[in-house]
Design a protein around this motif. Sequence first.
Motif, PDB file in Angstrom:
ATOM      1  N   ALA A  69       0.828  -1.207   0.000  1.00 52.39           N
ATOM      2  CA  ALA A  69       0.000   0.000   0.000  1.00 52.39           C
ATOM      3  C   ALA A  69       0.861   1.255   0.000  1.00 52.39           C
ATOM      4  CB  ALA A  69      -0.923  -0.006   1.220  1.00 52.39           C
ATOM      5  N   ALA A  70       1.965   1.230   0.760  1.00 47.09           N
ATOM      6  CA  ALA A  70       2.861   2.382   0.774  1.00 47.09           C
ATOM      7  C   ALA A  70       3.525   2.574  -0.585  1.00 47.09           C
ATOM      8  CB  ALA A  70       3.926   2.211   1.853  1.00 47.09           C
ATOM      9  N   ALA A  71       3.934   1.466  -1.220  1.00 39.69           N
ATOM     10  CA  ALA A  71       4.566   1.555  -2.538  1.00 39.69           C
ATOM     11  C   ALA A  71       3.598   2.084  -3.590  1.00 39.69           C
ATOM     12  CB  ALA A  71       5.098   0.187  -2.958  1.00 39.69           C
ATOM     13  N   ILE A  72       2.356   1.609  -3.540  1.00 33.62           N
ATOM     14  CA  ILE A  72       1.357   2.070  -4.508  1.00 33.62           C
ATOM     15  C   ILE A  72       0.978   3.517  -4.238  1.00 33.62           C
ATOM     16  CG2 ILE A  72      -1.050   1.743  -5.233  1.00 33.62           C
ATOM     17  CD1 ILE A  72      -0.524  -1.282  -5.032  1.00 33.62           C
ATOM     18  N   SER A  73       0.929   3.931  -2.971  1.00 33.05           N
ATOM     19  CA  SER A  73       0.683   5.341  -2.656  1.00 33.05           C
ATOM     20  C   SER A  73       1.796   6.217  -3.213  1.00 33.05           C
ATOM     21  CB  SER A  73       0.577   5.536  -1.137  1.00 33.05           C
ATOM     22  OG  SER A  73      -0.566   4.894  -0.624  1.00 33.05           O
ATOM     23  N   ALA A  74       3.059   5.737  -3.071  1.00 33.47           N
ATOM     24  CA  ALA A  74       4.187   6.484  -3.631  1.00 33.47           C
ATOM     25  C   ALA A  74       4.075   6.569  -5.148  1.00 33.47           C
ATOM     26  CB  ALA A  74       5.504   5.809  -3.235  1.00 33.47           C
ATOM     27  N   MET A  75       3.678   5.464  -5.783  1.00 29.47           N
ATOM     28  CA  MET A  75       3.501   5.454  -7.236  1.00 29.47           C
ATOM     29  C   MET A  75       2.408   6.434  -7.663  1.00 29.47           C
ATOM     30  SD  MET A  75       0.983   3.892  -9.362  1.00 29.47           S
ATOM     31  CE  MET A  75       0.625   2.230  -8.843  1.00 29.47           C
ATOM     32  N   GLN A  76       1.284   6.454  -6.954  1.00 29.33           N
ATOM     33  CA  GLN A  76       0.192   7.361  -7.301  1.00 29.33           C
ATOM     34  C   GLN A  76       0.578   8.820  -7.076  1.00 29.33           C
ATOM     35  OE1 GLN A  76      -2.737   5.406  -4.755  1.00 29.33           O
ATOM     36  NE2 GLN A  76      -3.881   4.762  -6.559  1.00 29.33           N
ATOM     37  N   LEU A  77       1.343   9.074  -6.001  1.00 33.74           N
ATOM     38  CA  LEU A  77       1.774  10.442  -5.734  1.00 33.74           C
ATOM     39  C   LEU A  77       2.713  10.935  -6.833  1.00 33.74           C
ATOM     40  CD1 LEU A  77       1.870  12.894  -3.833  1.00 33.74           C
ATOM     41  CD2 LEU A  77       3.793  11.801  -2.666  1.00 33.74           C
ATOM     42  N   LEU A  78       3.714  10.121  -7.171  1.00 43.71           N
ATOM     43  CA  LEU A  78       4.647  10.509  -8.229  1.00 43.71           C
ATOM     44  C   LEU A  78       3.946  10.598  -9.582  1.00 43.71           C
ATOM     45  CD1 LEU A  78       7.803   8.435  -7.274  1.00 43.71           C
ATOM     46  CD2 LEU A  78       7.647  10.917  -7.367  1.00 43.71           C
ATOM     47  N   GLY A  79       3.062   9.632  -9.857  1.00 42.72           N
ATOM     48  CA  GLY A  79       2.334   9.662 -11.114  1.00 42.72           C
ATOM     49  C   GLY A  79       1.466  10.897 -11.239  1.00 42.72           C
ATOM     50  N   SER A  80       0.796  11.274 -10.152  1.00 41.46           N
ATOM     51  CA  SER A  80      -0.028  12.493 -10.171  1.00 41.46           C
ATOM     52  C   SER A  80       0.838  13.729 -10.403  1.00 41.46           C
ATOM     53  CB  SER A  80      -0.793  12.628  -8.848  1.00 41.46           C
ATOM     54  OG  SER A  80      -1.677  11.544  -8.670  1.00 41.46           O
ATOM     55  N   ILE A 202       1.922  -7.867  -5.651  1.00 40.99           N
ATOM     56  CA  ILE A 202       0.731  -7.013  -5.531  1.00 40.99           C
ATOM     57  C   ILE A 202       0.885  -5.789  -6.434  1.00 40.99           C
ATOM     58  CG2 ILE A 202      -0.595  -5.541  -3.963  1.00 40.99           C
ATOM     59  CD1 ILE A 202       0.119  -7.500  -1.707  1.00 40.99           C
ATOM     60  N   TYR A 203       2.065  -5.207  -6.409  1.00 41.98           N
ATOM     61  CA  TYR A 203       2.331  -4.027  -7.233  1.00 41.98           C
ATOM     62  C   TYR A 203       2.279  -4.384  -8.717  1.00 41.98           C
ATOM     63  CZ  TYR A 203       4.635   0.300  -8.756  1.00 41.98           C
ATOM     64  OH  TYR A 203       4.927   1.495  -9.368  1.00 41.98           O
ATOM     65  N   HIS A 273       0.346  -1.539  10.901  1.00 39.57           N
ATOM     66  CA  HIS A 273      -0.577  -0.442  11.191  1.00 39.57           C
ATOM     67  C   HIS A 273      -1.115   0.162   9.892  1.00 39.57           C
ATOM     68  CE1 HIS A 273       1.743  -0.608  14.998  1.00 39.57           C
ATOM     69  NE2 HIS A 273       0.601  -0.218  15.544  1.00 39.57           N
ATOM     70  N   ASN A 274      -0.249   0.236   8.909  1.00 38.81           N
ATOM     71  CA  ASN A 274      -0.665   0.843   7.649  1.00 38.81           C
ATOM     72  C   ASN A 274      -1.687  -0.010   6.908  1.00 38.81           C
ATOM     73  OD1 ASN A 274      -0.467   2.967   5.656  1.00 38.81           O
ATOM     74  ND2 ASN A 274       0.566   1.491   4.348  1.00 38.81           N
ATOM     75  N   ALA A 275      -1.659  -1.303   7.124  1.00 39.34           N
ATOM     76  CA  ALA A 275      -2.635  -2.175   6.466  1.00 39.34           C
ATOM     77  C   ALA A 275      -4.054  -1.750   6.836  1.00 39.34           C
ATOM     78  CB  ALA A 275      -2.383  -3.630   6.846  1.00 39.34           C
TER      79      ALA A 275
END
Length: 445
Positions: A69-80, A202-203, A273-275
């Motif tokens: 989830a953290a990796a995908i959040s980073a991907m979405q942030l950079l992609g945005s 998952i990624y 916790h992030n899950a």
Amino acid sequence: MTASPPQAPPARTGRIGALLRSSAVLRSSSVLRSAAALYGSTVVTAGLGFAFWAVAARLASPAEVGSAAAAISAMQLLGSFCTLGLGSLLISELAKRPETTTRVVSASLAVSATVGLVLSLGVAVVVGPVLGRGGPLFGSVPGILVFALGCAAHAATAVLDLALVGARLPARQLLRNTVFAVAKLALLPVAAALAGLSTSMIYLAWLLGSVLSVVAVLSRSSRPSRWLRPPAPPTVLRGLGAQAAGHHAINVSAHAPSLVLPMVVVAVLHPVHNAGFYMALQIASFAWAIGVHLSTALFAVSAHDHGRLRRELLLALRVSLLVTVAGVAGALLLGGWLLGLLGPAYALAAPALVVLFAVSLPSAVKALFIAVCRVQGRLRLAATATVAGSAAEILAGVAGARYGVTGVAVGLLVANLVQGVLMWPRVAGAAGFAGPWPRRITGDG
């Protein structure tokens, strides 16, 4: 004998008439129709997205899910960030220049994907180990390349979605999001059977689902060969940089907190916790998305018709209030049960889920403030306010992390409430509410 005066119509008849009038208003609202089309994509994406994470929670450990989830959040942030505001720009530009749709869209997709690929490679090398806690996605050259390809794909598809809105093709956008959501969900058990469901797998399922969704859109094009040619050069976008920059600052900063905070939870607390926190964010996003889509639709239908702004804005505010009340009530009644279905580690985020639903109303005010500023030509004001507000949300979330994931959610709520209060005068003025604020504000800001 004097004739008796006519009897007043029964109250029931009056109520029925009011309901019919309200129904007619809802049906005639272009904002609600456009927002409903956009929200249809969100319901599909978020609903199947929640299913994606629910399946991942069953097939992988909470630590792997939290890291992914953290990796995908980073991907979405950079992609945005790498969309460079081109998606929002296309909403207005395609209506003005329909004859250049292919060239402008292909150039925008090429620019955003290229920037996404290059920038994410550098970021993955520098901060990847922190985000992935040393996981294989950031610990090897192939893993970093996969991460960079995901960022490029997210940037391009984000621009493509808004280009489809600008081209009046909402059904294509719904198709892309549906294929994306279904494909990545279907790939999870395949990945689990072949190699075990790790952070990297998952990624990778997410990335492949994005690629397949673009293929689906191309297959529905009347002339798909047009999009397989080399893209138009970036010079096609010359003269649009300043406007795109304003939209870009708004878009990135508006989404940054929900993407940065999962990374904060991983770094400050733990992937486990992030899950739970990330799943709570996924559920609350159903409510948050309504305000965002109302804002996008309000800008799209009012950009060249300021007279519609007031009545559509009033309706958007009523819908946002109703959604928030329903969301908080639903989270109080069912939040703990819903998260508990995923496992005990996820149920701990139930109080945070209630708080995150409460964020919906001030978040909607912020989104509508952005739409009003865009319609009124005050991009600089919207960009400045949104960047400052998003920084405050992230800092408040970081400060609240010492109290766990509920503290992160409370920090986010407090920062949004402050922004809502500060942004309300402009929204209220545009909606025509009585008060000390000006009724009409125009200018270039």
